[in-house]
Motif scaffolding. Structure first.
Motif, short mmCIF file in Angstrom:
data_model
loop_
_atom_site.label_atom_id
_atom_site.label_comp_id
_atom_site.label_asym_id
_atom_site.label_seq_id
_atom_site.Cartn_x
_atom_site.Cartn_y
_atom_site.Cartn_z
N PRO A 25 39.43 76.55 -22.36
CA PRO A 25 39.42 77.76 -23.18
C PRO A 25 38.40 77.67 -24.32
N ILE A 26 37.73 78.78 -24.59
CA ILE A 26 36.79 78.87 -25.70
C ILE A 26 37.52 78.54 -27.00
N LYS A 27 38.76 78.96 -27.11
CA LYS A 27 39.54 78.71 -28.32
C LYS A 27 39.62 77.23 -28.65
N TYR A 32 38.99 72.67 -32.46
CA TYR A 32 38.38 71.40 -32.84
C TYR A 32 37.60 71.54 -34.14
N LEU A 33 36.75 72.56 -34.20
CA LEU A 33 35.93 72.74 -35.40
C LEU A 33 36.78 73.02 -36.62
N GLU A 40 30.30 66.97 -30.94
CA GLU A 40 30.20 65.80 -30.08
C GLU A 40 31.59 65.33 -29.62
N THR A 41 32.55 65.35 -30.53
CA THR A 41 33.92 64.96 -30.16
C THR A 41 34.48 65.92 -29.13
N VAL A 54 28.15 75.29 -25.66
CA VAL A 54 28.76 75.33 -27.00
C VAL A 54 27.83 76.06 -27.96
N VAL A 55 26.56 75.71 -27.95
CA VAL A 55 25.59 76.36 -28.84
C VAL A 55 25.54 77.85 -28.58
N LYS A 56 25.53 78.25 -27.32
CA LYS A 56 25.46 79.67 -26.98
C LYS A 56 26.71 80.41 -27.46
#
Length: 77
Positions: A25-27, A32-33, A40-41, A54-56
């Protein structure tokens, strides 16, 4: 990164938005953030997701926030 980054399919996690080609899931990225973990984790824990994806997703989120200023302003009024 070209192509789809997010997949929404009722057959995958009931339509929860996931990273394309995965069941992640994107969530999860934002969870995490939010807790202070690094990208990286996140990537280490979900090896099916690429850094480009992830960047996109983060770029897409930024654009959504920038274009939703009127909605955000209503919430602070």
């Amino acid at each position: 990164m070209e192509g789809k980054v997010i997949n929404i399919d009722p057959e995958i996690l009931g339509g929860t938005p996931v990273f394309f080609g995965t069941r992640v899931p994107i969530k999860n990225l934002f969870d995490y953030l939010e807790t202070g973990d690094s990208i990286e984790t996140f990537l280490e824990d979900f090896d099916g997701v690429s850094k480009g994806q992830v960047v996109k997703v983060l770029e897409m989120s930024q654009k959504l926030i920038e274009t939703s200023t009127h909605i955000l302003n209503e919430n602070f009024a």
